[in-house]
Design a protein around this motif. Structure first.
Motif, PDB file in Angstrom:
ATOM      1  N   PHE A  23     -32.207  50.983  -0.163  1.00  0.00           N
ATOM      2  CA  PHE A  23     -32.157  51.644  -1.474  1.00  0.00           C
ATOM      3  C   PHE A  23     -31.847  53.130  -1.403  1.00  0.00           C
ATOM      4  N   ASP A  24     -32.312  53.784  -0.345  1.00  0.00           N
ATOM      5  CA  ASP A  24     -32.124  55.238  -0.261  1.00  0.00           C
ATOM      6  C   ASP A  24     -30.718  55.621   0.177  1.00  0.00           C
ATOM      7  N   HIS A  25     -29.875  54.637   0.430  1.00  0.00           N
ATOM      8  CA  HIS A  25     -28.471  54.895   0.802  1.00  0.00           C
ATOM      9  C   HIS A  25     -27.493  54.474  -0.295  1.00  0.00           C
ATOM     10  N   ILE A  26     -28.007  53.848  -1.361  1.00  0.00           N
ATOM     11  CA  ILE A  26     -27.092  53.261  -2.354  1.00  0.00           C
ATOM     12  C   ILE A  26     -27.302  53.758  -3.783  1.00  0.00           C
ATOM     13  N   GLY A  27     -28.272  54.639  -3.997  1.00  0.00           N
ATOM     14  CA  GLY A  27     -28.683  54.992  -5.353  1.00  0.00           C
ATOM     15  C   GLY A  27     -27.590  55.507  -6.275  1.00  0.00           C
ATOM     16  N   ALA A  28     -26.598  56.195  -5.705  1.00  0.00           N
ATOM     17  CA  ALA A  28     -25.529  56.767  -6.532  1.00  0.00           C
ATOM     18  C   ALA A  28     -24.215  56.002  -6.416  1.00  0.00           C
ATOM     19  N   VAL A  29     -24.272  54.803  -5.846  1.00  0.00           N
ATOM     20  CA  VAL A  29     -23.048  54.017  -5.654  1.00  0.00           C
ATOM     21  C   VAL A  29     -22.306  53.796  -6.969  1.00  0.00           C
ATOM     22  N   ASP A  30     -23.001  53.307  -7.973  1.00  0.00           N
ATOM     23  CA  ASP A  30     -22.315  52.983  -9.223  1.00  0.00           C
ATOM     24  C   ASP A  30     -21.815  54.226  -9.949  1.00  0.00           C
ATOM     25  N   ASP A  31     -22.559  55.337  -9.860  1.00  0.00           N
ATOM     26  CA  ASP A  31     -22.117  56.579 -10.502  1.00  0.00           C
ATOM     27  C   ASP A  31     -20.756  57.018  -9.959  1.00  0.00           C
ATOM     28  N   VAL A  32     -20.631  57.013  -8.635  1.00  0.00           N
ATOM     29  CA  VAL A  32     -19.382  57.452  -8.009  1.00  0.00           C
ATOM     30  C   VAL A  32     -18.283  56.411  -8.192  1.00  0.00           C
ATOM     31  N   ARG A  33     -18.640  55.150  -8.046  1.00  0.00           N
ATOM     32  CA  ARG A  33     -17.644  54.080  -8.187  1.00  0.00           C
ATOM     33  C   ARG A  33     -17.023  54.092  -9.586  1.00  0.00           C
TER      34      ARG A  33
ATOM     35  N   PRO B  24     -13.406  51.365  -4.408  1.00  0.00           N
ATOM     36  CA  PRO B  24     -14.136  50.239  -3.813  1.00  0.00           C
ATOM     37  C   PRO B  24     -15.321  50.689  -2.961  1.00  0.00           C
ATOM     38  N   VAL B  25     -16.278  49.773  -2.849  1.00  0.00           N
ATOM     39  CA  VAL B  25     -17.471  49.982  -2.028  1.00  0.00           C
ATOM     40  C   VAL B  25     -17.445  48.989  -0.867  1.00  0.00           C
ATOM     41  N   TYR B  26     -17.650  49.504   0.342  1.00  0.00           N
ATOM     42  CA  TYR B  26     -17.632  48.693   1.552  1.00  0.00           C
ATOM     43  C   TYR B  26     -19.042  48.558   2.121  1.00  0.00           C
ATOM     44  N   VAL B  27     -19.438  47.343   2.501  1.00  0.00           N
ATOM     45  CA  VAL B  27     -20.701  47.104   3.196  1.00  0.00           C
ATOM     46  C   VAL B  27     -20.517  45.891   4.099  1.00  0.00           C
ATOM     47  N   HIS B  28     -21.354  45.782   5.121  1.00  0.00           N
ATOM     48  CA  HIS B  28     -21.253  44.643   6.038  1.00  0.00           C
ATOM     49  C   HIS B  28     -21.642  43.349   5.327  1.00  0.00           C
TER      50      HIS B  28
ATOM     51  N   ASN C 155     -23.371  40.922   6.155  1.00  0.00           N
ATOM     52  CA  ASN C 155     -24.766  40.490   6.289  1.00  0.00           C
ATOM     53  C   ASN C 155     -25.671  41.064   5.206  1.00  0.00           C
ATOM     54  N   GLU C 156     -25.166  42.078   4.491  1.00  0.00           N
ATOM     55  CA  GLU C 156     -25.963  42.678   3.417  1.00  0.00           C
ATOM     56  C   GLU C 156     -25.202  42.674   2.092  1.00  0.00           C
ATOM     57  N   LYS C 157     -24.342  41.687   1.920  1.00  0.00           N
ATOM     58  CA  LYS C 157     -23.474  41.642   0.741  1.00  0.00           C
ATOM     59  C   LYS C 157     -24.249  41.528  -0.560  1.00  0.00           C
ATOM     60  N   ASP C 158     -25.443  40.914  -0.524  1.00  0.00           N
ATOM     61  CA  ASP C 158     -26.210  40.743  -1.753  1.00  0.00           C
ATOM     62  C   ASP C 158     -27.422  41.670  -1.839  1.00  0.00           C
ATOM     63  N   TRP C 159     -27.482  42.654  -0.967  1.00  0.00           N
ATOM     64  CA  TRP C 159     -28.617  43.576  -0.959  1.00  0.00           C
ATOM     65  C   TRP C 159     -28.525  44.631  -2.059  1.00  0.00           C
ATOM     66  N   LEU C 160     -27.328  45.020  -2.428  1.00  0.00           N
ATOM     67  CA  LEU C 160     -27.182  46.129  -3.372  1.00  0.00           C
ATOM     68  C   LEU C 160     -27.848  45.824  -4.712  1.00  0.00           C
ATOM     69  N   SER C 161     -27.757  44.589  -5.136  1.00  0.00           N
ATOM     70  CA  SER C 161     -28.278  44.198  -6.440  1.00  0.00           C
ATOM     71  C   SER C 161     -29.664  43.572  -6.380  1.00  0.00           C
ATOM     72  N   ASP C 162     -30.250  43.479  -5.184  1.00  0.00           N
ATOM     73  CA  ASP C 162     -31.529  42.796  -5.010  1.00  0.00           C
ATOM     74  C   ASP C 162     -32.599  43.764  -4.495  1.00  0.00           C
ATOM     75  N   PRO C 163     -33.491  44.247  -5.354  1.00  0.00           N
ATOM     76  CA  PRO C 163     -34.528  45.204  -4.952  1.00  0.00           C
ATOM     77  C   PRO C 163     -35.457  44.681  -3.857  1.00  0.00           C
TER      78      PRO C 163
ATOM     79  N   ASP D 222     -22.515  44.683  -6.994  1.00  0.00           N
ATOM     80  CA  ASP D 222     -22.165  44.135  -5.692  1.00  0.00           C
ATOM     81  C   ASP D 222     -20.974  44.874  -5.077  1.00  0.00           C
ATOM     82  N   PRO D 223     -20.836  44.804  -3.753  1.00  0.00           N
ATOM     83  CA  PRO D 223     -19.735  45.499  -3.081  1.00  0.00           C
ATOM     84  C   PRO D 223     -18.376  44.898  -3.426  1.00  0.00           C
ATOM     85  N   ASP D 224     -17.351  45.699  -3.229  1.00  0.00           N
ATOM     86  CA  ASP D 224     -15.977  45.247  -3.472  1.00  0.00           C
ATOM     87  C   ASP D 224     -15.320  44.710  -2.211  1.00  0.00           C
TER      88      ASP D 224
END
Length: 210
Positions: free
Chosen positions: A58-68, A74-78, A80-88, A105-107
């Motif tokens: 969570f402490d690495h993604i908080g502003a993802v949507d603001d910037v996107r 696009p947002v890149y993530v591995h 193995n964590e494709k569904d982590w962004l939307s799951d607290p 979710d990532p792009d």
């Protein structure tokens, strides 16, 4: 190529702006304070072309949507964590904060190691799990830097007591993927000051005697 470190969000996570001469940039780990980050990018006349995540806590993604949303990038993530962004419950915010962090979710999914080209930027992606199962490090040979996320810190290593963490795996990741880089490589960590591969090889107490 230039880089700038910006501590953002509730845990002052290091966000990095990695830019070229045309003032295009990659935004790495935008952890929070979206309005502040957007303002800095605009003041510096930088044009983000992608968001790269070293992992999806969570402490690495908080502003993802603001910037996107501001730049439609696009947002890149591995994978193995494709569904982590939307799951607290997976990104850890449910464990640490009164308010849950959830972003879209990532792009783009990083499916393995290798060369990653985004515009004029060329990075080598290294899988460095242990802090989290989808942790990656981005090595920019041209700038002699590696964005290590929460794998390796100045004088320390990432915590491994969160879901999906594994201490032995993290130590192996650091030795097999990061310490093999040129000793002069600057290590740009997710928290705290920058360091170098040489410095950590010589003085990091968590790595001695492995």
């Amino acid at each position: 190529m230039k880089w700038r470190q910006l501590p953002l969000g509730p845990l002052q996570t290091n966000c990095y702006l990695y830019s070229n001469e045309q003032k295009e940039c990659l935004v790495i780990d935008p952890g929070g304070d979206g309005n502040k980050l957007i303002s800095i990018l605009q003041q510096q006349q930088l044009k983000p072309i992608a968001i790269l995540l070293t992992h999806a806590h969570f402490d690495h993604i908080g502003a993802v949507d603001d910037v996107r949303k501001q730049w439609n990038i696009p947002v890149y993530v591995h994978k193995n964590e494709k569904d982590w962004l939307s799951d607290p419950s997976k990104n850890g915010s449910q464990l640490f904060m009164a308010g849950a962090v959830s972003v879209s979710d990532p792009d783009e999914l990083i499916k393995g190691e290798g060369r990653l080209e985004i515009g004029s930027f060329v990075l080598e992606v290294y899988e460095t799990p242990g802090h989290s199962p989808g942790s990656v490090s981005y090595y920019a040979k041209e700038a002699d830097v590696v964005f290590s996320g929460d794998a390796l810190f100045a004088g320390s290593i990432g915590r491994t007591d969160l879901p999906g963490g594994n201490h032995e795996q993290l130590i192996k990741s650091i030795h097999n993927k990061l310490l093999i880089l040129p000793e002069e490589t600057i290590v740009l960590s997710g928290h705290g000051p920058d360091t170098s591969i040489e410095q950590e090889m010589e003085t990091n107490p968590f790595l001695n005697g492995f």
